[in-house]
Enzyme design. Structure first.
Site, PDB file in Angstrom:
ATOM      1  N   HIS A 132       0.755  -1.207   0.045  1.00  0.00           N
ATOM      2  CA  HIS A 132      -0.018   0.023   0.057  1.00  0.00           C
ATOM      3  C   HIS A 132       0.863   1.157  -0.027  1.00  0.00           C
ATOM      4  O   HIS A 132       0.993   2.069   0.971  1.00  0.00           O
ATOM      5  CB  HIS A 132      -0.954  -0.127   1.197  1.00  0.00           C
ATOM      6  N   ASN A 133       1.513   1.509  -1.212  1.00  0.00           N
ATOM      7  CA  ASN A 133       2.247   2.740  -1.284  1.00  0.00           C
ATOM      8  C   ASN A 133       1.980   3.584  -2.463  1.00  0.00           C
ATOM      9  O   ASN A 133       0.959   3.044  -2.988  1.00  0.00           O
ATOM     10  CB  ASN A 133       3.664   2.316  -1.344  1.00  0.00           C
ATOM     11  N   ALA A 134       2.670   4.589  -2.863  1.00  0.00           N
ATOM     12  CA  ALA A 134       2.220   5.184  -3.966  1.00  0.00           C
ATOM     13  C   ALA A 134       2.373   4.582  -5.295  1.00  0.00           C
ATOM     14  O   ALA A 134       1.556   4.899  -6.195  1.00  0.00           O
ATOM     15  CB  ALA A 134       3.072   6.707  -4.110  1.00  0.00           C
ATOM     16  N   VAL A 135       3.104   3.728  -5.348  1.00  0.00           N
ATOM     17  CA  VAL A 135       3.235   2.897  -6.776  1.00  0.00           C
ATOM     18  C   VAL A 135       1.789   1.798  -6.830  1.00  0.00           C
ATOM     19  O   VAL A 135       1.273   2.087  -8.084  1.00  0.00           O
ATOM     20  CB  VAL A 135       4.341   1.880  -6.790  1.00  0.00           C
ATOM     21  N   HIS A 136       1.227   1.502  -5.872  1.00  0.00           N
ATOM     22  CA  HIS A 136      -0.024   0.984  -5.910  1.00  0.00           C
ATOM     23  C   HIS A 136      -0.949   2.035  -6.255  1.00  0.00           C
ATOM     24  O   HIS A 136      -1.985   1.748  -7.167  1.00  0.00           O
ATOM     25  CB  HIS A 136      -0.646   0.242  -4.805  1.00  0.00           C
ATOM     26  N   ASP A 173      -5.871   5.214  -1.363  1.00  0.00           N
ATOM     27  CA  ASP A 173      -5.441   4.598   0.058  1.00  0.00           C
ATOM     28  C   ASP A 173      -4.312   5.457   0.655  1.00  0.00           C
ATOM     29  O   ASP A 173      -3.425   4.895   1.475  1.00  0.00           O
ATOM     30  CB  ASP A 173      -4.431   3.257  -0.305  1.00  0.00           C
ATOM     31  N   ASP A 282      -9.123  -1.163  -8.085  1.00  0.00           N
ATOM     32  CA  ASP A 282      -8.280  -1.675  -6.925  1.00  0.00           C
ATOM     33  C   ASP A 282      -7.882  -2.875  -7.004  1.00  0.00           C
ATOM     34  O   ASP A 282      -6.688  -3.226  -6.214  1.00  0.00           O
ATOM     35  CB  ASP A 282      -9.215  -0.985  -5.716  1.00  0.00           C
ATOM     36  N   GLN A 333      -3.464 -15.990  -2.931  1.00  0.00           N
ATOM     37  CA  GLN A 333      -3.996 -15.655  -4.152  1.00  0.00           C
ATOM     38  C   GLN A 333      -4.870 -16.212  -4.955  1.00  0.00           C
ATOM     39  O   GLN A 333      -6.012 -15.685  -5.328  1.00  0.00           O
ATOM     40  CB  GLN A 333      -2.572 -15.555  -5.341  1.00  0.00           C
TER      41      GLN A 333
END
Ligand SMILES: *[C@@H]1O[C@H](CO)[C@@H](O)[C@H](O)[C@H]1NC(C)=O
Ligand SMILES: [Zn+2]
Length: 408
Positions: A132-136, A173, A282, A333
């Site tokens: 859950h970072n800026a790349v996501h 997020d 998302d 997964q």
């Protein structure tokens, strides 16, 4: 009231001193140990002076620009783009899209304010979260862009809808702590109390986004009703990403599709479709080509297991999917795809049966097969071995998956 913004960086990072947490069992003290770190959280997070945008190597910059020519491609490699932009994928991508859609001009957005807003948004994501970072956020924004261009949406959405869709994706997020809602509730985190145990993270992402909009005065030139409407709709879009409410949205979507009564001339129906598009964006990782999809799977599992390790260490109950001894990337997964992703995309394809949708379903099937091949037990063809046969084929409940709140 309704839209009290939250102060930026109000989030205690998990770099909190867990020795305090460990040694204190009384709840007041627990709460205090988090809050004590509240003020210093930005420092703890080590939010750097932003990765300088200007010192980008020209060659890298050229390659990044080149990639943006294919920003509408489902194979877009956001990891590569992030490297080429020196960790500024969210700023560059969102700016590019707003510009490409003509929204900067149309809404007369001030370039300085916009730039500042985007930089602050990117900065308020936690770099050190594996997932859950800026790349996501950049990835979700790119997926959202792909969906916005699908014929049904492209023909009916207004510029206002597109602006909201992109902003919601970029901020959905914001300031995510890297742990899920059940963790915040059981550790008596102040956010859980603030939002009464309900969509705790999503409410926080939304209020944080509102805080940044107000701080940067990005829409201060618009009539107050309009900027309030932006804030409200942004909330409604971001709150829709709460995975634990997926069934609610899904059955509404299904009913609309069964009755064939979605009328995209109506603002409320367009808004609903935007909510569904954001939900798809998302959790679209399993619908990407294997090489991209696999990386996301590794990252999200790393984040889950990290939470599980903290829970173990502090003798808290280990959350579903977070125990590295009981789960594997593949098992997590396969469950996620089966109980969360497939049902959502099955309806999305009914709504928008396009080449892109077929491509996504194709990848979803292939990726699931790849994970199953790596995890024979999870697909039911277990050899008798160290694992108990009964457990091996046990299906993870969708409730457990919701609680895992993957990628929301
Ligand atoms: C939230 O959940 C916790 C743990 O179950 C409970 O103690 C607390 O009272 C709840 N808070 C609200 C506002 O419901
Ligand atoms: Zn997300």
């Amino acid at each position: 009231v309704g839209f009290e913004p939250e102060r930026r960086g109000s989030h205690p990072y998990l770099g909190v001193d867990f020795r305090t947490l460990h040694s204190l069992c009384n709840r007041e003290a627990l709460l205090f140990s988090f809050q004590r770190h509240l003020l210093s959280s930005r420092l703890l997070r080590g939010v750097p002076h932003l990765n300088p945008l200007h010192i980008l190597d020209e060659d890298y910059c050229g390659q990044a620009k080149c990639m943006l020519e294919k920003v509408g491609s489902w194979n877009f490699d956001i990891f590569l783009f992030d490297r080429l932009t020196n960790g500024n994928s969210l700023v560059f991508l969102t700016f590019h899209l707003l510009n490409q859609y003509g929204l900067i001009e149309l809404f007369q957005l001030d370039m300085v304010k916009l730039r500042r807003f985007l930089v602050l948004v990117q900065e308020d994501y936690h770099n050190q979260n594996p997932y859950h970072n800026a790349v996501h956020a950049a990835d979700v924004t790119q997926a959202m862009h792909c969906y916005l261009r699908e014929p049904k949406l492209a023909q009916s959405l207004t510029s206002f809808d597109i602006l909201l869709g992109l902003l919601a994706a970029a901020t959905h997020d914001l300031d995510h702590p890297g742990v899920n809602q059940p963790f915040l509730i059981k550790t008596n985190h102040y956010l859980a109390a603030l939002y009464r145990n309900t969509s705790v993270l999503e409410n926080h992402h939304w209020r944080s986004a509102v805080g940044l909009l107000r701080e940067t005065e990005l829409f201060s030139h618009l009539p107050v009703e309009d900027s309030l409407s932006i804030e409200r709709q942004l909330g409604s879009l971001i709150l829709a990403t709460d995975i634990s409410r997926q069934n609610e949205y899904l059955s509404r979507f299904r009913t609309h599709l069964d009755e064939n009564d979605l009328c995209l001339g109506h603002a409320s129906h367009r808004h609903f479709v935007l909510q569904m598009a954001l939900k798809c964006a998302d959790i679209c990782n399993p619908c990407r080509p294997w090489e991209l999809s696999k990386q996301w799977s590794e990252k999200v599992t790393e984040e889950f297991f990290h939470q599980g390790d903290i829970e173990k260490k502090h003798k808290l109950e280990i959350s579903p999917l977070c125990d590295s001894e009981a789960n594997t990337i593949a098992s997590v997964q396969i469950g996620f795809m089966t109980y969360v992703v497939e049902p959502l995309f099955a309806e999305w394809v009914r709504f928008s049966d396009t080449r892109l949708s077929q491509t996504m379903l194709g990848h979803l099937g292939l990726n699931k097969a790849s994970w199953s091949a790596l995890e024979p037990e999870a697909s039911g063809s277990s050899e008798e071995g160290e694992s108990e046969p009964g457990r091996a084929t046990e299906e993870p409940s969708s409730r457990a998956l919701s609680q895992g709140s993957q990628e929301s």
